[in-house]
Design a protein around this motif. Structure first.
Motif, PDB file in Angstrom:
ATOM      1  N   LEU A  11      27.368  14.210   9.416  1.00  0.00           N
ATOM      2  CA  LEU A  11      28.365  15.269   9.553  1.00  0.00           C
ATOM      3  C   LEU A  11      28.157  16.218   8.388  1.00  0.00           C
ATOM      4  O   LEU A  11      28.066  15.791   7.238  1.00  0.00           O
ATOM      5  CB  LEU A  11      29.777  14.697   9.522  1.00  0.00           C
ATOM      6  CG  LEU A  11      30.101  13.691  10.627  1.00  0.00           C
ATOM      7  CD1 LEU A  11      31.517  13.154  10.442  1.00  0.00           C
ATOM      8  CD2 LEU A  11      29.921  14.303  11.993  1.00  0.00           C
ATOM      9  N   THR A  19      27.561  16.459   2.864  1.00  0.00           N
ATOM     10  CA  THR A  19      27.348  15.774   4.133  1.00  0.00           C
ATOM     11  C   THR A  19      27.902  14.361   4.044  1.00  0.00           C
ATOM     12  O   THR A  19      28.157  13.843   2.963  1.00  0.00           O
ATOM     13  CB  THR A  19      25.853  15.690   4.487  1.00  0.00           C
ATOM     14  OG1 THR A  19      25.177  14.950   3.474  1.00  0.00           O
ATOM     15  CG2 THR A  19      25.235  17.071   4.648  1.00  0.00           C
ATOM     16  N   ASP A  36      32.858  17.446  11.723  1.00  0.00           N
ATOM     17  CA  ASP A  36      31.777  18.360  11.344  1.00  0.00           C
ATOM     18  C   ASP A  36      32.326  19.757  11.064  1.00  0.00           C
ATOM     19  O   ASP A  36      33.300  20.181  11.667  1.00  0.00           O
ATOM     20  CB  ASP A  36      30.731  18.438  12.454  1.00  0.00           C
ATOM     21  CG  ASP A  36      29.474  19.162  12.009  1.00  0.00           C
ATOM     22  OD1 ASP A  36      28.721  18.582  11.203  1.00  0.00           O
ATOM     23  OD2 ASP A  36      29.256  20.302  12.454  1.00  0.00           O
ATOM     24  N   ASN A  81      22.849  17.122  12.758  1.00  0.00           N
ATOM     25  CA  ASN A  81      23.788  16.041  13.055  1.00  0.00           C
ATOM     26  C   ASN A  81      23.112  14.734  13.445  1.00  0.00           C
ATOM     27  O   ASN A  81      23.553  13.669  13.012  1.00  0.00           O
ATOM     28  CB  ASN A  81      24.736  16.434  14.190  1.00  0.00           C
ATOM     29  CG  ASN A  81      25.585  17.637  13.881  1.00  0.00           C
ATOM     30  OD1 ASN A  81      25.631  18.574  14.666  1.00  0.00           O
ATOM     31  ND2 ASN A  81      26.265  17.635  12.739  1.00  0.00           N
TER      32      ASN A  81
END
Length: 154
Positions: A11, A19, A36, A81
């Motif tokens: 994410l 992240t 996200d 992702n």
């Protein structure tokens, strides 16, 4: 049948590079991945912004980048992702595919951008051109987990 697997889920939390690696995530149709930044920045909706729901990159592309340039991004460093293995993501542009049980459609190549270069180094732009991954839309809600199959629709 063209298929591969999800090796990692990342994410992207903000535009500055934060992240988070997770083992599973909820994918929301037309919105993206729960947690996200694309979903959060759009106020919970990416409506009208195709290709922002989900980004994928091949593990093989990151391995080739490391072998050719010495740049080792890893799954989180790529800011995509899903890290996949065994499926040619470029071939999914304009096609439907599934990640686990989640139906998706490939929108366009996810070419490396200045933001990625700024967070890593400039050579990453040339090193990932035409192999920087895939931008996709999520067509129905579901869960994606590490180990899930990625399959092109027939």
């Amino acid at each position: 049948m063209e298929s591969g697997t999800v090796e990692a889920i990342t994410l992207v939390l903000d535009a500055d590079g934060a992240t988070s690696a997770v083992e599973r995530v909820s994918a929301l149709a037309g919105r993206g991945l729960e947690g996200d930044r694309h979903l959060l920045e759009a106020g919970g909706s990416t409506a009208g912004r195709t290709g922002d729901d989900l980004t994928l990159i091949e593990a093989e592309a990151l391995e080739a980048l490391a072998a050719e340039t010495g740049i080792e991004l890893g799954p989180r460093g790529s800011r995509r992702n899903l890290l996949t293995r065994g499926i040619a993501l470029n071939d999914l542009v304009g096609r439907r595919f599934t990640v686990g049980g989640v139906p998706c459609v490939g929108v366009e190549l996810c070419e490396p951008c200045r933001k990625l270069a700024r967070l890593t180094e400039d050579r990453v732009l040339r090193g990932l051109v035409h192999r920087g991954g895939l931008r996709a839309d999520v067509l129905a809600d579901g869960e994606i987990s590490v180990g899930a199959a990625v399959r092109a629709a027939e």
